[in-house]
Write a protein that holds these residues in place. Sequence first.
Motif, PDB file in Angstrom:
ATOM      1  N   SER A  99      49.121 -35.014  25.307  1.00 38.16           N
ATOM      2  CA  SER A  99      50.330 -34.977  26.508  1.00 38.16           C
ATOM      3  C   SER A  99      50.892 -33.652  26.648  1.00 38.16           C
ATOM      4  O   SER A  99      51.076 -33.210  27.907  1.00 38.16           O
ATOM      5  CB  SER A  99      51.234 -35.983  26.287  1.00 38.16           C
ATOM      6  OG  SER A  99      51.899 -35.813  24.772  1.00 38.16           O
ATOM      7  N   VAL A 100      51.041 -32.907  25.663  1.00 34.02           N
ATOM      8  CA  VAL A 100      51.623 -31.513  25.910  1.00 34.02           C
ATOM      9  C   VAL A 100      50.587 -30.642  26.516  1.00 34.02           C
ATOM     10  O   VAL A 100      51.040 -29.942  27.426  1.00 34.02           O
ATOM     11  CB  VAL A 100      52.017 -30.879  24.335  1.00 34.02           C
ATOM     12  CG1 VAL A 100      52.257 -29.520  24.426  1.00 34.02           C
ATOM     13  CG2 VAL A 100      53.101 -31.719  23.684  1.00 34.02           C
ATOM     14  N   LEU A 101      49.242 -30.722  26.108  1.00 34.05           N
ATOM     15  CA  LEU A 101      48.268 -30.004  26.641  1.00 34.05           C
ATOM     16  C   LEU A 101      48.176 -30.401  28.237  1.00 34.05           C
ATOM     17  O   LEU A 101      48.113 -29.492  28.984  1.00 34.05           O
ATOM     18  CB  LEU A 101      47.110 -30.113  26.130  1.00 34.05           C
ATOM     19  CG  LEU A 101      47.077 -29.899  24.545  1.00 34.05           C
ATOM     20  CD1 LEU A 101      45.492 -29.804  23.992  1.00 34.05           C
ATOM     21  CD2 LEU A 101      47.201 -27.923  24.525  1.00 34.05           C
ATOM     22  N   ILE A 102      48.175 -31.644  28.437  1.00 32.45           N
ATOM     23  CA  ILE A 102      47.931 -32.066  29.828  1.00 32.45           C
ATOM     24  C   ILE A 102      49.077 -31.726  30.657  1.00 32.45           C
ATOM     25  O   ILE A 102      48.828 -31.047  31.869  1.00 32.45           O
ATOM     26  CB  ILE A 102      47.947 -33.455  29.783  1.00 32.45           C
ATOM     27  CG1 ILE A 102      46.566 -34.093  29.186  1.00 32.45           C
ATOM     28  CG2 ILE A 102      48.124 -34.349  31.515  1.00 32.45           C
ATOM     29  CD1 ILE A 102      46.568 -35.603  28.861  1.00 32.45           C
ATOM     30  N   ALA A 103      50.448 -31.729  30.049  1.00 33.18           N
ATOM     31  CA  ALA A 103      51.578 -31.259  30.975  1.00 33.18           C
ATOM     32  C   ALA A 103      51.379 -29.763  31.236  1.00 33.18           C
ATOM     33  O   ALA A 103      51.525 -29.553  32.389  1.00 33.18           O
ATOM     34  CB  ALA A 103      52.855 -31.653  30.137  1.00 33.18           C
ATOM     35  N   VAL A 104      50.975 -28.964  30.308  1.00 29.35           N
ATOM     36  CA  VAL A 104      51.103 -27.556  30.619  1.00 29.35           C
ATOM     37  C   VAL A 104      49.707 -27.216  31.585  1.00 29.35           C
ATOM     38  O   VAL A 104      50.121 -26.742  32.545  1.00 29.35           O
ATOM     39  CB  VAL A 104      50.494 -26.899  29.121  1.00 29.35           C
ATOM     40  CG1 VAL A 104      50.198 -25.474  29.546  1.00 29.35           C
ATOM     41  CG2 VAL A 104      51.828 -26.770  28.347  1.00 29.35           C
ATOM     42  N   LEU A 105      48.549 -27.725  31.370  1.00 30.04           N
ATOM     43  CA  LEU A 105      47.492 -27.565  32.360  1.00 30.04           C
ATOM     44  C   LEU A 105      47.666 -28.225  33.631  1.00 30.04           C
ATOM     45  O   LEU A 105      47.384 -27.475  34.657  1.00 30.04           O
ATOM     46  CB  LEU A 105      46.255 -28.048  31.462  1.00 30.04           C
ATOM     47  CG  LEU A 105      44.951 -27.899  32.349  1.00 30.04           C
ATOM     48  CD1 LEU A 105      44.701 -26.508  32.668  1.00 30.04           C
ATOM     49  CD2 LEU A 105      43.682 -28.574  31.653  1.00 30.04           C
ATOM     50  N   GLY A 106      48.477 -29.586  33.693  1.00 28.08           N
ATOM     51  CA  GLY A 106      48.594 -30.133  35.025  1.00 28.08           C
ATOM     52  C   GLY A 106      49.495 -29.114  35.829  1.00 28.08           C
ATOM     53  O   GLY A 106      49.329 -29.124  37.014  1.00 28.08           O
ATOM     54  N   LEU A 107      50.649 -28.633  35.095  1.00 29.53           N
ATOM     55  CA  LEU A 107      51.613 -28.061  36.014  1.00 29.53           C
ATOM     56  C   LEU A 107      51.055 -26.896  36.415  1.00 29.53           C
ATOM     57  O   LEU A 107      51.357 -26.256  37.353  1.00 29.53           O
ATOM     58  CB  LEU A 107      53.027 -27.740  34.944  1.00 29.53           C
ATOM     59  CG  LEU A 107      53.924 -27.010  35.695  1.00 29.53           C
ATOM     60  CD1 LEU A 107      54.498 -28.099  36.865  1.00 29.53           C
ATOM     61  CD2 LEU A 107      55.002 -26.858  34.691  1.00 29.53           C
ATOM     62  N   LEU A 170      39.948 -35.817  27.542  1.00 30.82           N
ATOM     63  CA  LEU A 170      41.164 -36.662  28.006  1.00 30.82           C
ATOM     64  C   LEU A 170      42.221 -35.386  28.806  1.00 30.82           C
ATOM     65  O   LEU A 170      42.690 -35.903  29.927  1.00 30.82           O
ATOM     66  CB  LEU A 170      41.791 -37.231  26.772  1.00 30.82           C
ATOM     67  CG  LEU A 170      41.713 -38.500  26.354  1.00 30.82           C
ATOM     68  CD1 LEU A 170      42.257 -38.714  25.099  1.00 30.82           C
ATOM     69  CD2 LEU A 170      41.651 -39.662  27.454  1.00 30.82           C
ATOM     70  N   VAL A 171      42.193 -34.395  28.250  1.00 29.43           N
ATOM     71  CA  VAL A 171      43.068 -33.468  28.674  1.00 29.43           C
ATOM     72  C   VAL A 171      42.486 -33.222  30.277  1.00 29.43           C
ATOM     73  O   VAL A 171      43.156 -33.033  31.160  1.00 29.43           O
ATOM     74  CB  VAL A 171      43.089 -32.165  27.862  1.00 29.43           C
ATOM     75  CG1 VAL A 171      43.631 -30.875  28.640  1.00 29.43           C
ATOM     76  CG2 VAL A 171      43.910 -32.275  26.306  1.00 29.43           C
ATOM     77  N   LEU A 172      41.058 -32.753  30.239  1.00 31.49           N
ATOM     78  CA  LEU A 172      40.693 -32.261  31.488  1.00 31.49           C
ATOM     79  C   LEU A 172      40.810 -33.392  32.593  1.00 31.49           C
ATOM     80  O   LEU A 172      41.023 -33.299  33.778  1.00 31.49           O
ATOM     81  CB  LEU A 172      39.116 -32.173  31.482  1.00 31.49           C
ATOM     82  CG  LEU A 172      38.561 -30.799  30.704  1.00 31.49           C
ATOM     83  CD1 LEU A 172      37.136 -30.704  30.301  1.00 31.49           C
ATOM     84  CD2 LEU A 172      39.218 -29.582  31.480  1.00 31.49           C
ATOM     85  N   SER A 173      40.485 -34.614  32.034  1.00 31.89           N
ATOM     86  CA  SER A 173      40.739 -35.802  33.064  1.00 31.89           C
ATOM     87  C   SER A 173      42.157 -36.108  33.552  1.00 31.89           C
ATOM     88  O   SER A 173      42.338 -36.254  34.914  1.00 31.89           O
ATOM     89  CB  SER A 173      39.956 -36.993  32.398  1.00 31.89           C
ATOM     90  OG  SER A 173      39.366 -37.557  33.435  1.00 31.89           O
ATOM     91  N   TYR A 174      43.101 -36.166  32.502  1.00 30.72           N
ATOM     92  CA  TYR A 174      44.475 -36.378  32.912  1.00 30.72           C
ATOM     93  C   TYR A 174      45.020 -35.204  33.528  1.00 30.72           C
ATOM     94  O   TYR A 174      45.888 -35.532  34.439  1.00 30.72           O
ATOM     95  CB  TYR A 174      45.082 -36.867  31.625  1.00 30.72           C
ATOM     96  CG  TYR A 174      44.932 -38.324  31.526  1.00 30.72           C
ATOM     97  CD1 TYR A 174      43.921 -39.052  31.091  1.00 30.72           C
ATOM     98  CD2 TYR A 174      46.238 -38.964  31.885  1.00 30.72           C
ATOM     99  CE1 TYR A 174      43.933 -40.391  31.045  1.00 30.72           C
ATOM    100  CE2 TYR A 174      46.022 -40.387  31.767  1.00 30.72           C
ATOM    101  CZ  TYR A 174      44.850 -41.206  31.323  1.00 30.72           C
ATOM    102  OH  TYR A 174      44.872 -42.574  31.294  1.00 30.72           O
TER     103      TYR A 174
END
Lengths: 296, 296
Positions: A99-107, A170-174
């Motif tokens: 979730s941390v990685l996703i938040a960073v990459l997503g933003l 998961l990180v890439l997809s989310y």
Amino acid sequence: MANPPDERVDAPGGLTDRWVPSALEQERRAYRRSRTVRSAAIASISTILVVGALGWVLTHSSGWPRVQETFFDWDKAVASFPAVLNGLWLNIRVLLVCSVLIAVLGLTIAVMRTLRGPVFFPLRLFGAAFTDLFRGLPLLLVLLLLGFGVPALGLDGLPQEAVFWGCAALVLSYSAYVAEVFRAGIESVHPSQRAAARSLGLTHTQSLRFVIVPQAVRRVLPPLLNDFVSLQKDSGLIAVLGVVDAIRAAQIETARDFNFTPYVVAGVLFVCLTVPMARFTDWVARRQGFQGSGLV
Amino acid sequence: MLRSRMLAVSGSALLLAGLAACGGSTSTGSTTSAVATKAPSASATTDACAIASLPLTTAGKFTIGTDDPAYEPWFKDGKPANGQGYEAAVAAAVAAKMGFAAADVQWVVVPFTNAITPGKKNFDVDINQVSISEERRKAVDFSSGYYDVAQAVITYKGSPIDGKTAVADLAGAKLGAQVGTTSYKAITDQIKPTAAPAVFDTNDLAVQALKNKQIDGIVADVPTAFYMTAAQLDNGVIVGQLPAAGGAQEQFGLVLTKGSGLTACVSKAVDALRADGTLAKLATQWLTNAGAPALK
């Protein structure tokens, strides 16, 4: 929470000089009260009847004993609990890291997509291509490609662990989903906010950091929570790569005697994770002054 | 009333059984299966197991379920109805033994989970390499065992466990197995490795992980292990065969719904096939069993 001034009428001391509702108004109020009581009574009775009828139909169906035995076996639940909990620990670890990685990459991707100016075209293109690709690809395929495909390349130095590649997928997809949520939030901030920030002398980065993104994030907190809860359960998909999460642990326990109670145990545990999270997010949103449009 | 209806039913049962026997002998000529040439005879089935008196899913038809994909060497070309592969052949032989004509045997796709959950089922028997256990009997009915199965460990040439001869030597290996199998149970209960075993949805994924050297070895039943080393792996080797867990012989059985009225008749047919050597003959025809060294 209206404050009825007439309540003080009933107070001792005979404040008779105060305003008293007319007989007609009192009659109206009594009528309204009686209607409220009546509605509540009808609602209660109808709820009890419906729930009772559903319960009766459920428990008196011919297959109920078998269903109860197969899905709600207390002894099996107790026996399988440690294994399922152990699996859930993997879900939680994956959830926290991802979730941390996703938040960073997503933003990051959302900001990329919202940059103006022709010089940023490659970044915008990358952002758009990334979201298009990873929102479109089924997560399972990304998992299999990364989890079995990349290690098959036989390159030295690359990790082989299933959990690593599962998390990467998961990180890439989310991130693709979350980037779009963030972008929606960023674009919902009125342009005047940006103009005001720039007119105060903030640079583009500063206005993003201090003006745009805080407002954007607050607005998209509920959908972000949605993605977070969804990730909580999808984190178990990395089980296809060979690791044991809560659901896989339940599946293993089920295979011993074909009793499906462990799945219910896992489900209860997931709900137990989700509910406090939803309350917490509500609390955070309220603390930040987000009232939503429902309250005036 | 009941008695007279019973009489009528058993009367028509005899009639139908006779018809089915005729149908069987006429249609065997058209089928390629070596099994079906064993012409069923009405005299082999007593009244209790006469087709008309059986509680079949579809009247007059014997409906056999298995999962899709159907794996070799148990099935061939993913087509259970072709009677090729050990389980396809056994199922056809059971049906023939019970008096069904080849034309009255129909196959349906039944996902494994579907076969073991409670409720109304769309199959009469399910054949899917399901090991019989007393724990599982609480949820489903099993026929007599149609195959005595043992578990084997396979690996690739030059792996850390290549050439090991004792079960204890495998404890340091990262082993994998298909989820919900006795193979997985063999890892956790017999080998007791220090590293948590990898669990895969299918044996195919386990093979992929072994090819990638993400795991050191796979535990599977002996015929599947031979199939993997022969057909799926380029440099696969059999490490050896595990001793029977707890000294009890593991067997595959046909799965029927709990309390099915067919169980006794199916078991009888399986027992007859075992007694007359058909099972042994089919095993020789379709399965490779020999040559796996026993692990100490």
